[in-house]
Design a protein around this motif. Structure first.
Motif, PDB file in Angstrom:
ATOM      1  N   LEU B  33     -14.454 -21.127  51.341  1.00 48.76           N
ATOM      2  CA  LEU B  33     -14.105 -20.061  50.455  1.00 48.76           C
ATOM      3  C   LEU B  33     -13.265 -20.641  49.484  1.00 48.76           C
ATOM      4  O   LEU B  33     -12.232 -20.940  49.836  1.00 48.76           O
ATOM      5  CB  LEU B  33     -14.040 -18.949  50.872  1.00 48.76           C
ATOM      6  N   PHE B  34     -13.597 -20.015  48.050  1.00 44.82           N
ATOM      7  CA  PHE B  34     -12.343 -20.308  46.912  1.00 44.82           C
ATOM      8  C   PHE B  34     -12.446 -19.032  46.030  1.00 44.82           C
ATOM      9  O   PHE B  34     -13.308 -18.131  46.074  1.00 44.82           O
ATOM     10  CB  PHE B  34     -13.212 -21.459  46.272  1.00 44.82           C
ATOM     11  N   TRP B  35     -11.233 -18.917  45.501  1.00 42.42           N
ATOM     12  CA  TRP B  35     -11.305 -17.910  44.257  1.00 42.42           C
ATOM     13  C   TRP B  35     -10.706 -18.952  43.204  1.00 42.42           C
ATOM     14  O   TRP B  35      -9.951 -19.807  43.040  1.00 42.42           O
ATOM     15  CB  TRP B  35     -10.105 -17.107  44.362  1.00 42.42           C
ATOM     16  N   TYR B  36     -11.412 -18.801  42.087  1.00 43.16           N
ATOM     17  CA  TYR B  36     -11.282 -19.503  40.759  1.00 43.16           C
ATOM     18  C   TYR B  36     -10.905 -18.304  39.727  1.00 43.16           C
ATOM     19  O   TYR B  36     -11.372 -17.088  39.819  1.00 43.16           O
ATOM     20  CB  TYR B  36     -12.663 -20.223  40.102  1.00 43.16           C
ATOM     21  N   VAL B  37     -10.266 -18.634  38.755  1.00 45.05           N
ATOM     22  CA  VAL B  37      -9.581 -18.021  37.610  1.00 45.05           C
ATOM     23  C   VAL B  37     -10.261 -18.390  36.143  1.00 45.05           C
ATOM     24  O   VAL B  37     -10.235 -19.644  36.163  1.00 45.05           O
ATOM     25  CB  VAL B  37      -8.154 -17.475  37.739  1.00 45.05           C
ATOM     26  N   GLN B  38     -10.622 -17.529  35.445  1.00 45.00           N
ATOM     27  CA  GLN B  38     -10.888 -18.150  34.118  1.00 45.00           C
ATOM     28  C   GLN B  38     -10.198 -17.429  33.040  1.00 45.00           C
ATOM     29  O   GLN B  38     -10.819 -16.087  32.775  1.00 45.00           O
ATOM     30  CB  GLN B  38     -12.617 -18.027  33.982  1.00 45.00           C
ATOM     31  N   HIS B  39      -9.346 -17.870  32.363  1.00 48.17           N
ATOM     32  CA  HIS B  39      -8.847 -17.150  31.138  1.00 48.17           C
ATOM     33  C   HIS B  39      -9.582 -17.420  29.970  1.00 48.17           C
ATOM     34  O   HIS B  39     -10.383 -18.348  29.818  1.00 48.17           O
ATOM     35  CB  HIS B  39      -7.492 -17.840  30.957  1.00 48.17           C
ATOM     36  N   PRO B  40      -9.609 -16.517  29.021  1.00 45.99           N
ATOM     37  CA  PRO B  40     -10.350 -16.631  27.762  1.00 45.99           C
ATOM     38  C   PRO B  40     -10.356 -18.093  27.098  1.00 45.99           C
ATOM     39  O   PRO B  40      -9.186 -18.332  26.914  1.00 45.99           O
ATOM     40  CB  PRO B  40      -9.835 -15.671  27.245  1.00 45.99           C
ATOM     41  N   ASN B  41     -11.355 -18.663  26.835  1.00 41.90           N
ATOM     42  CA  ASN B  41     -11.370 -19.957  26.081  1.00 41.90           C
ATOM     43  C   ASN B  41     -10.879 -20.999  26.871  1.00 41.90           C
ATOM     44  O   ASN B  41     -10.171 -22.046  26.429  1.00 41.90           O
ATOM     45  CB  ASN B  41     -10.866 -19.722  24.787  1.00 41.90           C
ATOM     46  N   LYS B  42     -10.703 -21.057  28.197  1.00 40.46           N
ATOM     47  CA  LYS B  42     -10.051 -21.820  29.085  1.00 40.46           C
ATOM     48  C   LYS B  42     -11.081 -22.304  30.129  1.00 40.46           C
ATOM     49  O   LYS B  42     -11.981 -21.653  30.500  1.00 40.46           O
ATOM     50  CB  LYS B  42      -8.736 -21.570  29.625  1.00 40.46           C
ATOM     51  N   GLY B  43     -10.798 -23.437  30.639  1.00 41.64           N
ATOM     52  CA  GLY B  43     -11.658 -23.935  31.933  1.00 41.64           C
ATOM     53  C   GLY B  43     -11.410 -23.200  33.225  1.00 41.64           C
ATOM     54  O   GLY B  43     -10.308 -22.644  33.407  1.00 41.64           O
ATOM     55  N   GLN B  45     -10.123 -22.564  36.914  1.00 36.79           N
ATOM     56  CA  GLN B  45      -9.033 -22.964  37.447  1.00 36.79           C
ATOM     57  C   GLN B  45      -8.891 -22.561  38.909  1.00 36.79           C
ATOM     58  O   GLN B  45      -9.258 -21.219  39.071  1.00 36.79           O
ATOM     59  CB  GLN B  45      -7.899 -22.740  36.956  1.00 36.79           C
ATOM     60  N   LEU B  46      -8.768 -23.512  39.788  1.00 40.19           N
ATOM     61  CA  LEU B  46      -8.873 -23.204  41.283  1.00 40.19           C
ATOM     62  C   LEU B  46      -7.565 -22.308  41.821  1.00 40.19           C
ATOM     63  O   LEU B  46      -6.283 -23.000  41.333  1.00 40.19           O
ATOM     64  CB  LEU B  46      -8.979 -24.376  42.111  1.00 40.19           C
ATOM     65  N   LEU B  47      -7.374 -21.027  42.181  1.00 41.83           N
ATOM     66  CA  LEU B  47      -6.444 -20.376  42.701  1.00 41.83           C
ATOM     67  C   LEU B  47      -6.077 -20.843  44.128  1.00 41.83           C
ATOM     68  O   LEU B  47      -4.807 -20.814  44.530  1.00 41.83           O
ATOM     69  CB  LEU B  47      -6.718 -19.103  42.554  1.00 41.83           C
ATOM     70  N   LYS B  58      -2.589 -19.142  50.772  1.00 39.62           N
ATOM     71  CA  LYS B  58      -1.707 -18.906  49.655  1.00 39.62           C
ATOM     72  C   LYS B  58      -1.943 -19.851  48.534  1.00 39.62           C
ATOM     73  O   LYS B  58      -2.306 -21.019  48.805  1.00 39.62           O
ATOM     74  CB  LYS B  58      -0.218 -19.010  49.931  1.00 39.62           C
ATOM     75  N   GLY B  59      -2.098 -19.219  47.479  1.00 36.35           N
ATOM     76  CA  GLY B  59      -2.589 -19.990  46.253  1.00 36.35           C
ATOM     77  C   GLY B  59      -1.460 -20.000  45.230  1.00 36.35           C
ATOM     78  O   GLY B  59      -0.306 -19.678  45.669  1.00 36.35           O
ATOM     79  N   PHE B  74     -13.233 -11.796  51.922  1.00 42.61           N
ATOM     80  CA  PHE B  74     -12.399 -12.909  51.612  1.00 42.61           C
ATOM     81  C   PHE B  74     -11.807 -12.443  50.399  1.00 42.61           C
ATOM     82  O   PHE B  74     -11.769 -12.762  49.050  1.00 42.61           O
ATOM     83  CB  PHE B  74     -12.716 -14.212  51.288  1.00 42.61           C
ATOM     84  N   HIS B  75     -10.843 -11.342  50.410  1.00 38.55           N
ATOM     85  CA  HIS B  75     -10.351 -10.354  49.474  1.00 38.55           C
ATOM     86  C   HIS B  75      -9.110 -10.901  48.945  1.00 38.55           C
ATOM     87  O   HIS B  75      -8.360 -11.734  49.474  1.00 38.55           O
ATOM     88  CB  HIS B  75      -9.945  -9.148  49.886  1.00 38.55           C
ATOM     89  N   LEU B  76      -8.800 -11.153  47.535  1.00 37.57           N
ATOM     90  CA  LEU B  76      -7.790 -11.725  46.809  1.00 37.57           C
ATOM     91  C   LEU B  76      -6.780 -10.415  46.421  1.00 37.57           C
ATOM     92  O   LEU B  76      -7.195  -9.446  46.122  1.00 37.57           O
ATOM     93  CB  LEU B  76      -8.110 -12.187  45.481  1.00 37.57           C
TER      94      LEU B  76
END
Lengths: 114, 113
Positions: B33-43, B45-47, B58-59, B74-76
Motif C-alpha cells: 500500500l502507498f500514499w501519493y500526493v499531487q500538488h497542482p500542476n506537479k507530478g 510524489q510518493l509519500l 513514516k513518510g 491504511f489511514h494517513l
C-alpha cells in the motif's frame, strides 16, 4: 538527477485526428507505465512495459490506443481517431522494475480533443 | 481483485491541527500500500509505502500511516497541518507483483489559515 519527462505538456487536437505522446523515463529504469487521469479522478492504469515488451496492456480502453517502447527506454503512446472522451491527463511513470520499487511519475501530458 | 476506497473526497483542516485521510483496501493477498500526493500542476510524489514490514510507516513531510489488517485500513495522518500540505492525496494498492498500481479516487486536503 533528471526525472521522468513527458512531451508535449499540453496537446490540443481535433476529433478524429491521430496523436502521439512521448515519455522519457529515468535512465536505467526497466519498467515503464502509462496511466490516464480524468478530471476529479484517480489515475487509471493503461499499460506496463518491462524492457521493450508490453507485459500488461489490460488497461488500454480499445484498439485505438497503442504504445511502444522499441529500445527499452523512450515510450510513445499513440491514439488513433481521437474522441472527445479521450481528453485527460496522460501520465507516465518509471521504476527499477522490482515488485516494491517506487514509481516515479512525470508531470503528464494534458490532451484536449475538441 | 485489489481495490482501495478513500472515504472522504474532501477534507478541510486549520493550519496547525491534525490531519486524517481515510483509506480502506480490498485485497486477496497481503497487499503493498502507498500514499501519493499531487500538488497542482506537479507530478505525483510518493509519500510513504507499506510492504509488510512495520505496520506503522513514516513518510516524508511528517506524514505517517498505519496498516490495520483487522480493519483493512491504511489511514494517513499528520500531527500538525501546514499550508503547503494542501493538495490531492491518493491511496494506492499494488496489483500483482509487477508494480502496477490501483489508485483510489483521491482526497482533496484544504488547509485554512
Amino acid at each position: 538527477g533528471a526525472g521522468v519527462s513527458q512531451t508535449p505538456s499540453n496537446k490540443v487536437t481535433e476529433k478524429g485526428k491521430y496523436v502521439e505522446l512521448r515519455c522519457d523515463p529515468i535512465s536505467g529504469h526497466t519498467a515503464l507505465y502509462w496511466y490516464r487521469q480524468s478530471l476529479g479522478q484517480g489515475p487509471e492504469f493503461l499499460i506496463y512495459f518491462q524492457g521493450t515488451g508490453a507485459a500488461d496492456d489490460s488497461g488500454l480502453p480499445n484498439d485505438r490506443f497503442f504504445a511502444v517502447r522499441p529500445e527499452g527506454s523512450v515510450s510513445t503512446l499513440k491514439i488513433q481517431r481521437t474522441e472527445r472522451g479521450d481528453s485527460a491527463v496522460y501520465l507516465c511513470a518509471s521504476s527499477e522494475g522490482t515488485a516494491y520499487s517506487p514509481l516515479h511519475f512525470g508531470n503528464g501530458t494534458r490532451l484536449t480533443v475538441t | 481483485a485489489q481495490s482501495v476506497t478513500q472515504l472522504d473526497s474532501h477534507v478541510s483542516v486549520s493550519e496547525g491541527t491534525p490531519v486524517l485521510l481515510r483509506c480502506n483496501y480490498s485485497s486477496s493477498y497481503s497487499p503493498s500500500l502507498f500514499w501519493y500526493v499531487q500538488h497542482p500542476n506537479k507530478g505525483l510524489q510518493l509519500l510513504l509505502k507499506y510492504t509488510s514490514a512495520a505496520t506503522l510507516v513514516k513518510g516524508i513531510n511528517g506524514f505517517e500511516a498505519e496498516f490495520k489488517k483487522s480493519e483493512t485500513s491504511f489511514h494517513l495522518t499528520k500531527p500538525s497541518a501546514h499550508m503547503s500540505d494542501a493538495a490531492e492525496y491518493f491511496c494506492v494498492v499494488t496489483s500483482g507483483n509487477t508494480g502496477k498500481l490501483i489508485f483510489g479516487q483521491g482526497t482533496t486536503l484544504q488547509v485554512k489559515p
